[in-house]
Design a protein around this motif. Structure first.
Motif, PDB file in Angstrom:
ATOM      1  N   ILE A   1       0.845  -1.199   0.000  1.00 21.63           N
ATOM      2  CA  ILE A   1       0.000   0.000   0.000  1.00 21.63           C
ATOM      3  C   ILE A   1       0.880   1.248   0.000  1.00 21.63           C
ATOM      4  CG2 ILE A   1      -1.699   1.320   1.319  1.00 21.63           C
ATOM      5  CD1 ILE A   1      -2.585  -1.437   2.487  1.00 21.63           C
ATOM      6  N   TRP A   2       1.882   1.250   0.862  1.00 22.63           N
ATOM      7  CA  TRP A   2       2.814   2.369   0.978  1.00 22.63           C
ATOM      8  C   TRP A   2       3.486   2.659  -0.365  1.00 22.63           C
ATOM      9  CZ3 TRP A   2       3.950   5.664   4.949  1.00 22.63           C
ATOM     10  CH2 TRP A   2       5.108   6.425   4.833  1.00 22.63           C
ATOM     11  N   ASN A   3       4.000   1.614  -0.998  1.00 21.55           N
ATOM     12  CA  ASN A   3       4.705   1.782  -2.271  1.00 21.55           C
ATOM     13  C   ASN A   3       3.766   2.247  -3.385  1.00 21.55           C
ATOM     14  OD1 ASN A   3       7.227   1.117  -1.234  1.00 21.55           O
ATOM     15  ND2 ASN A   3       6.911  -1.056  -1.591  1.00 21.55           N
ATOM     16  N   TYR A   4       2.556   1.716  -3.416  1.00 25.60           N
ATOM     17  CA  TYR A   4       1.577   2.132  -4.421  1.00 25.60           C
ATOM     18  C   TYR A   4       1.248   3.621  -4.256  1.00 25.60           C
ATOM     19  CZ  TYR A   4      -2.631   2.301  -7.271  1.00 25.60           C
ATOM     20  OH  TYR A   4      -3.561   2.635  -8.223  1.00 25.60           O
ATOM     21  N   ALA A   5       1.021   4.035  -3.019  1.00 24.74           N
ATOM     22  CA  ALA A   5       0.717   5.441  -2.746  1.00 24.74           C
ATOM     23  C   ALA A   5       1.901   6.332  -3.123  1.00 24.74           C
ATOM     24  CB  ALA A   5       0.347   5.626  -1.286  1.00 24.74           C
ATOM     25  N   LYS A   6       3.086   5.886  -2.821  1.00 21.98           N
ATOM     26  CA  LYS A   6       4.291   6.657  -3.143  1.00 21.98           C
ATOM     27  C   LYS A   6       4.464   6.791  -4.655  1.00 21.98           C
ATOM     28  CE  LYS A   6       9.171   6.873  -1.965  1.00 21.98           C
ATOM     29  NZ  LYS A   6      10.224   6.288  -1.138  1.00 21.98           N
ATOM     30  N   GLU A   7       4.297   5.696  -5.390  1.00 19.70           N
ATOM     31  CA  GLU A   7       4.471   5.704  -6.847  1.00 19.70           C
ATOM     32  C   GLU A   7       3.408   6.549  -7.547  1.00 19.70           C
ATOM     33  OE1 GLU A   7       4.366   1.581  -7.901  1.00 19.70           O
ATOM     34  OE2 GLU A   7       6.255   1.173  -6.859  1.00 19.70           O
ATOM     35  N   ASN A   8       2.218   6.636  -6.948  1.00 28.25           N
ATOM     36  CA  ASN A   8       1.106   7.351  -7.576  1.00 28.25           C
ATOM     37  C   ASN A   8       0.803   8.689  -6.923  1.00 28.25           C
ATOM     38  OD1 ASN A   8      -0.066   5.384  -9.692  1.00 28.25           O
ATOM     39  ND2 ASN A   8       0.365   4.119  -7.906  1.00 28.25           N
ATOM     40  N   ASN A   9       1.697   9.135  -6.039  1.00 27.25           N
ATOM     41  CA  ASN A   9       1.569  10.421  -5.361  1.00 27.25           C
ATOM     42  C   ASN A   9       0.212  10.564  -4.671  1.00 27.25           C
ATOM     43  OD1 ASN A   9       2.651  12.848  -4.526  1.00 27.25           O
ATOM     44  ND2 ASN A   9       1.769  13.965  -6.244  1.00 27.25           N
ATOM     45  N   LEU A  10      -0.140   9.549  -3.885  1.00 23.89           N
ATOM     46  CA  LEU A  10      -1.407   9.537  -3.145  1.00 23.89           C
ATOM     47  C   LEU A  10      -1.155   9.752  -1.661  1.00 23.89           C
ATOM     48  CD1 LEU A  10      -2.992   6.369  -4.784  1.00 23.89           C
ATOM     49  CD2 LEU A  10      -3.530   8.743  -5.308  1.00 23.89           C
ATOM     50  N   THR A  11      -2.099  10.363  -0.995  1.00 26.57           N
ATOM     51  CA  THR A  11      -2.081  10.489   0.456  1.00 26.57           C
ATOM     52  C   THR A  11      -2.885   9.338   1.025  1.00 26.57           C
ATOM     53  OG1 THR A  11      -1.933  12.896   0.327  1.00 26.57           O
ATOM     54  CG2 THR A  11      -2.735  11.954   2.405  1.00 26.57           C
ATOM     55  N   ILE A  12      -2.291   8.584   1.956  1.00 26.96           N
ATOM     56  CA  ILE A  12      -2.969   7.452   2.583  1.00 26.96           C
ATOM     57  C   ILE A  12      -3.838   7.958   3.717  1.00 26.96           C
ATOM     58  CG2 ILE A  12      -2.666   5.309   3.879  1.00 26.96           C
ATOM     59  CD1 ILE A  12       0.090   5.034   2.474  1.00 26.96           C
ATOM     60  N   ILE A  13      -5.101   7.552   3.729  1.00 21.97           N
ATOM     61  CA  ILE A  13      -6.011   7.851   4.836  1.00 21.97           C
ATOM     62  C   ILE A  13      -6.303   6.529   5.521  1.00 21.97           C
ATOM     63  CG2 ILE A  13      -8.260   8.752   5.512  1.00 21.97           C
ATOM     64  CD1 ILE A  13      -8.219  10.487   3.004  1.00 21.97           C
ATOM     65  N   SER A  14      -5.997   6.451   6.814  1.00 19.70           N
ATOM     66  CA  SER A  14      -6.091   5.174   7.518  1.00 19.70           C
ATOM     67  C   SER A  14      -6.368   5.357   8.998  1.00 19.70           C
ATOM     68  CB  SER A  14      -4.760   4.415   7.350  1.00 19.70           C
ATOM     69  OG  SER A  14      -4.777   3.190   8.016  1.00 19.70           O
TER      70      SER A  14
END
Length: 77
Positions: A37-50
């Motif tokens: 999840i972390w890597n996907y968010a990093k690669e796609n410039n997403l902010t994780i909400i959790s």
């Protein structure tokens, strides 16, 4: 294009993130590890909400991206 990745521990059907700006982990793969999840968010410039404190702990040890919003509230239906 989404800006936020909603973690699987938050409800899928929630009106606040029922727009194109949000993508729920369930729409990608709800069995991914936190690292994926972390890597996907990093690669796609997403902010994780959790609600998961693992992400907020990890952001202390590394610098963004990704950014993390750690939501703290009781159980939801």
């Amino acid at each position: 294009m989404p800006s936020f990745l909603i973690d699987v521990n938050l409800p899928y059907y929630f009106s606040i993130w029922n727009t194109d700006e949000f993508i729920h982990q369930k729409d990608i793969n709800d069995e991914w590890s936190d690292e994926k999840i972390w890597n996907y968010a990093k690669e796609n410039n997403l902010t994780i909400i959790s609600k998961d404190s693992d992400f907020s702990n990890k952001i202390i040890m590394s610098s963004p991206p990704p950014k993390v919003l750690h939501i703290r509230f009781g159980n939801m239906k």
